[in-house]
Design a protein around this motif. Sequence first.
Motif, mmCIF file in Angstrom:
data_model
loop_
_atom_site.group_PDB
_atom_site.id
_atom_site.type_symbol
_atom_site.label_atom_id
_atom_site.label_comp_id
_atom_site.label_asym_id
_atom_site.label_seq_id
_atom_site.Cartn_x
_atom_site.Cartn_y
_atom_site.Cartn_z
ATOM 1 N N ASP A 51 0.790 -1.225 0.000
ATOM 2 C CA ASP A 51 0.000 0.000 0.000
ATOM 3 C C ASP A 51 0.827 1.284 0.000
ATOM 4 O O ASP A 51 0.272 2.374 0.120
ATOM 5 N N GLU A 151 1.185 3.324 -9.274
ATOM 6 C CA GLU A 151 0.201 2.363 -9.788
ATOM 7 C C GLU A 151 0.336 2.269 -11.305
ATOM 8 O O GLU A 151 0.472 3.291 -11.994
ATOM 9 N N ALA A 357 -0.326 -6.811 -4.951
ATOM 10 C CA ALA A 357 -1.469 -7.405 -4.242
ATOM 11 C C ALA A 357 -2.484 -7.929 -5.249
ATOM 12 O O ALA A 357 -2.444 -7.584 -6.434
ATOM 13 N N ARG A 358 -3.391 -8.740 -4.770
ATOM 14 C CA ARG A 358 -4.488 -9.216 -5.604
ATOM 15 C C ARG A 358 -5.578 -8.147 -5.655
ATOM 16 O O ARG A 358 -5.753 -7.369 -4.721
ATOM 17 N N ASN A 359 -6.312 -8.132 -6.745
ATOM 18 C CA ASN A 359 -7.510 -7.288 -6.840
ATOM 19 C C ASN A 359 -8.538 -7.997 -7.720
ATOM 20 O O ASN A 359 -8.325 -9.139 -8.137
ATOM 21 N N ASP A 360 -9.621 -7.322 -8.008
ATOM 22 C CA ASP A 360 -10.692 -7.962 -8.784
ATOM 23 C C ASP A 360 -10.234 -8.369 -10.180
ATOM 24 O O ASP A 360 -10.737 -9.341 -10.745
ATOM 25 N N LEU A 363 -4.281 -8.940 -10.404
ATOM 26 C CA LEU A 363 -3.164 -8.403 -9.652
ATOM 27 C C LEU A 363 -3.100 -6.884 -9.819
ATOM 28 O O LEU A 363 -3.413 -6.357 -10.888
ATOM 29 N N ARG A 364 -2.682 -6.234 -8.745
ATOM 30 C CA ARG A 364 -2.449 -4.782 -8.805
ATOM 31 C C ARG A 364 -0.950 -4.560 -8.936
ATOM 32 O O ARG A 364 -0.158 -5.084 -8.161
ATOM 33 N N PRO A 399 1.171 -12.266 -5.960
ATOM 34 C CA PRO A 399 1.810 -11.024 -5.524
ATOM 35 C C PRO A 399 3.297 -11.226 -5.266
ATOM 36 O O PRO A 399 3.734 -12.301 -4.882
#
Length: 485
Positions: A51, A151, A357-360, A363-364, A399
Amino acid sequence: MAALTALAADAAARQARPAPTTEATAPRDAGEPIMAIVSIKTQQVTFYDADGWILRAPVSTGTTGRETPAGVFAVLEKDKDHHSSLYDDAWMPNMQRITWNGIALHGGPLPGYAASHGCVRMPYGFAEKLFDKTRIGMRVIISPNDAAPVEFPHKALFVPNAEAVAAAPARAETLAREAAEAAKTADETKKAAATATRETAVLTASLRKLEGLKTRADAELAYTDKALAAAKTDEVKARAEDLKQKAAAKAADLGTQLDTAKADAKSKLDAATAAKEAAKAAQTRKADTAKAASEAKLALEPVSIYISRATQKLYVRRHTHKQVPDGGEVFDATIEVPVTIRNPDKRIGTHVFTAVARNDAGLRWTAVTIDSGDAAKDALDRITIPQDVLDRIAPTAVPRSSIIVSDEPLSSETNYRTEFVAVLNNQPQGGFVTRRPTADDAVASGNFWGDDSLGALFQPNWNSQIGNTRRRGGQYYYPVQRGWW
């Protein structure tokens, strides 16, 4: 005059030094560190979790002539109470090695400017607090200037398959069990083949002996025939007839024994041949299942890809967690393939893309750029990753996986006990190149997961590029040395 000149130069250098950085902790609960970014310009290190930044502190990098190399590294080894074998047993507490020739992060004195022999010194307390938070393989980026992750969505970045990710642990467990069973079967069939070979060897010796006896018996029978034909008296004929009958009986008996032995030998030789074929097939299955089990277990680990414009190749590294007896852990390097880069003569820069990280969507990702060239998006747009590589990696990407794109080749420090080591050849590297030259050593190949003895680690050098070198950071990479600092 010389002294005055030196004093003036030193004063000017001190005036140009950046304002001192103070230690800082993010005002939130911190996750596990994913990467560290060292800024040589501002003499600062910042650690990031999924984060954002979590810890920040001043550092002291390499002084003039012994500059800390800028580039991409990873933590290779950790030592709570390390002492240098290169610099007068200097204490380097909470050492986290990033190259085997002696560059590391560690606690040390901070005079407020670059003053080390090439390492990155951190505040003693900060280094101690950090030591247990990091893991082997954590990315360390050393940038000439300030850099930070941003990002970064892009169609070229891995998009894992949720079903494949969910099934991966069970698949790894099943394949590991199959590999163990195949290994057991291979050992059993190998022993059976060895037993059959020994039995056929004994049988062959017996056949040769019987054949020799039969030959002699046939010769004796032929002799008695001649003796009988030459006999002049009844007494001599009777004696010769008796000898002939005995010789004929003996020859017939040996003939029967030989025929029986040959029939028995044929069945046993056929069985031995079948045992050898079974052992060969079992060994093939053992190798295939071990490879499949290794791939399945590696699929649970973060994967790193390095794409070099200099070599026009794509390299893959994954951590096996296998310990090496003389220090460090093994990184799998079984994938190395050509890659297509559009406009290969045009600079592309050095960019590090990290799945944080994982996201919908899967991966982010974030991106860090440390060397000028194309923008991060344009750099990825120029690259076509082979589909078979994507098929092997993307479905189960997790991740901490990463893609590094660079103009640079891999450093000579990249080997079986490292993730990727790449240095910027347009930046000073005094602290890197002045260290003791690395010596060629054995490197690892094959499947490491099923060999607890680690005897399979040490194989002849697999690196086909060893004949090409570039001293400042290395045009190509070699196996690593012993005798490091």
